[in-house]
Design a protein around this motif. Sequence first.
Motif, PDB file in Angstrom:
ATOM      1  N   GLY A 116       0.792  -1.228   0.000  1.00 49.86           N
ATOM      2  CA  GLY A 116       0.000   0.000   0.000  1.00 49.86           C
ATOM      3  C   GLY A 116       0.818   1.268   0.000  1.00 49.86           C
ATOM      4  O   GLY A 116       0.315   2.351   0.294  1.00 49.86           O
ATOM      5  N   GLU A 117       2.102   1.151  -0.320  1.00 44.82           N
ATOM      6  CA  GLU A 117       2.947   2.355  -0.358  1.00 44.82           C
ATOM      7  C   GLU A 117       2.693   3.140  -1.641  1.00 44.82           C
ATOM      8  O   GLU A 117       2.431   2.558  -2.682  1.00 44.82           O
ATOM      9  CB  GLU A 117       4.436   1.955  -0.320  1.00 44.82           C
ATOM     10  CG  GLU A 117       4.893   1.439   1.022  1.00 44.82           C
ATOM     11  CD  GLU A 117       6.281   0.823   0.943  1.00 44.82           C
ATOM     12  OE1 GLU A 117       7.082   1.250   0.088  1.00 44.82           O
ATOM     13  OE2 GLU A 117       6.543  -0.117   1.723  1.00 44.82           O
ATOM     14  N   ASN A 118       2.801   4.428  -1.515  1.00 48.14           N
ATOM     15  CA  ASN A 118       2.659   5.281  -2.682  1.00 48.14           C
ATOM     16  C   ASN A 118       4.053   5.587  -3.223  1.00 48.14           C
ATOM     17  O   ASN A 118       4.795   6.358  -2.636  1.00 48.14           O
ATOM     18  CB  ASN A 118       1.930   6.562  -2.277  1.00 48.14           C
ATOM     19  CG  ASN A 118       1.438   7.315  -3.496  1.00 48.14           C
ATOM     20  OD1 ASN A 118       1.546   6.821  -4.621  1.00 48.14           O
ATOM     21  ND2 ASN A 118       0.923   8.502  -3.288  1.00 48.14           N
ATOM     22  N   ILE A 119       4.431   4.937  -4.309  1.00 53.38           N
ATOM     23  CA  ILE A 119       5.785   5.102  -4.836  1.00 53.38           C
ATOM     24  C   ILE A 119       5.837   6.354  -5.706  1.00 53.38           C
ATOM     25  O   ILE A 119       5.089   6.449  -6.670  1.00 53.38           O
ATOM     26  CB  ILE A 119       6.199   3.885  -5.687  1.00 53.38           C
ATOM     27  CG1 ILE A 119       5.932   2.592  -4.914  1.00 53.38           C
ATOM     28  CG2 ILE A 119       7.651   3.980  -6.122  1.00 53.38           C
ATOM     29  CD1 ILE A 119       6.071   1.359  -5.772  1.00 53.38           C
ATOM     30  N   PRO A 120       6.706   7.298  -5.372  1.00 55.70           N
ATOM     31  CA  PRO A 120       6.820   8.464  -6.258  1.00 55.70           C
ATOM     32  C   PRO A 120       7.361   8.037  -7.612  1.00 55.70           C
ATOM     33  O   PRO A 120       8.279   7.225  -7.697  1.00 55.70           O
ATOM     34  CB  PRO A 120       7.803   9.389  -5.526  1.00 55.70           C
ATOM     35  CG  PRO A 120       8.508   8.527  -4.547  1.00 55.70           C
ATOM     36  CD  PRO A 120       7.663   7.338  -4.258  1.00 55.70           C
ATOM     37  N   LEU A 121       6.759   8.568  -8.662  1.00 61.05           N
ATOM     38  CA  LEU A 121       7.115   8.115 -10.003  1.00 61.05           C
ATOM     39  C   LEU A 121       8.514   8.588 -10.407  1.00 61.05           C
ATOM     40  O   LEU A 121       9.263   7.842 -11.014  1.00 61.05           O
ATOM     41  CB  LEU A 121       6.073   8.629 -10.991  1.00 61.05           C
ATOM     42  CG  LEU A 121       6.119   7.985 -12.358  1.00 61.05           C
ATOM     43  CD1 LEU A 121       5.963   6.483 -12.251  1.00 61.05           C
ATOM     44  CD2 LEU A 121       5.029   8.565 -13.235  1.00 61.05           C
ATOM     45  N   GLY A 122       8.836   9.811 -10.054  1.00 62.09           N
ATOM     46  CA  GLY A 122      10.159  10.330 -10.403  1.00 62.09           C
ATOM     47  C   GLY A 122      10.270  10.691 -11.867  1.00 62.09           C
ATOM     48  O   GLY A 122       9.332  10.503 -12.644  1.00 62.09           O
TER      49      GLY A 122
END
Length: 268
Positions: free
Chosen positions: A32-38
Amino acid sequence: MAVDVLSTAEGRAKAAKSRTHAATWKAARDAGENIPLGTAAPPDHPARPARPELLSPRDVPKRKPGSPAGRIALLHAVAHIELNAVDLHWDIIARFADTPMPTGFYDDWVKAADDEAKHFNLMCDCLENMESFYGDLPAHHGMWRAATDTADDLHGRLAIVPMVLEARGLDVTPGMIAIFEKAGESEAVESLRTIYAEEVSHVAYGAKWFNFCCGRADSDPKEVFHALVRQYFKGGLKPPFNEEKRAEAGLPPDFYWPLAEEYPAYLR
Ligand SMILES: [Fe+2]
Ligand SMILES: [Fe+2]
């Protein structure tokens, strides 16, 4: 992660990175982590091993599939396609990062890139068990062309890579499986069956996100598809088509049949 894969030259190493990064992405998503796209700048051409030698398609020697050498050449060609596909799926992630897309878009292409790495490894295993290896034979140089042509056009990329090139894989793979069945080469049969089953989802991801982009632009997907294929994929589409698997992947006949009429009849 995408640029790391694209910048890795050796095939098995590229595949390993693809699988590791896909697992990292999936684990974070599952938690459920929100991964920054970068943002990252993918190379214009991905790093590739010193071998295979890359030749124009007309210079790649044709071998009869009835012979062991011909079957090795066939698996070598598939291995080359799979390695290109690893790069293509990571490239779509990095290349169009400035176009806002739902996170599911990245989930799908990361999953596809993981599948392709597995497929490349399967083909390498088969080749190595037949006293060959990826790099042993020349391969087509033109496969990155679709990526270069559509480097500024996400719609075009989705139309050409999953919905034309990977859909073509669905058309030709059953015939390939039959060749290896006839030869009693069960490892290749099993591997190609795995590839065949998993490729349907890649075409489906393409159709899904193509339709999404068309819906967001309030444009007719069929009309846009025809225009983009005519722009980027000259010469029309080659029948016969695997209508059943294309339907399963969300590609209706009125998308591809009108383009088949533009394929020169003398080449059929
Ligand atoms: Fe594949
Ligand atoms: Fe694929």
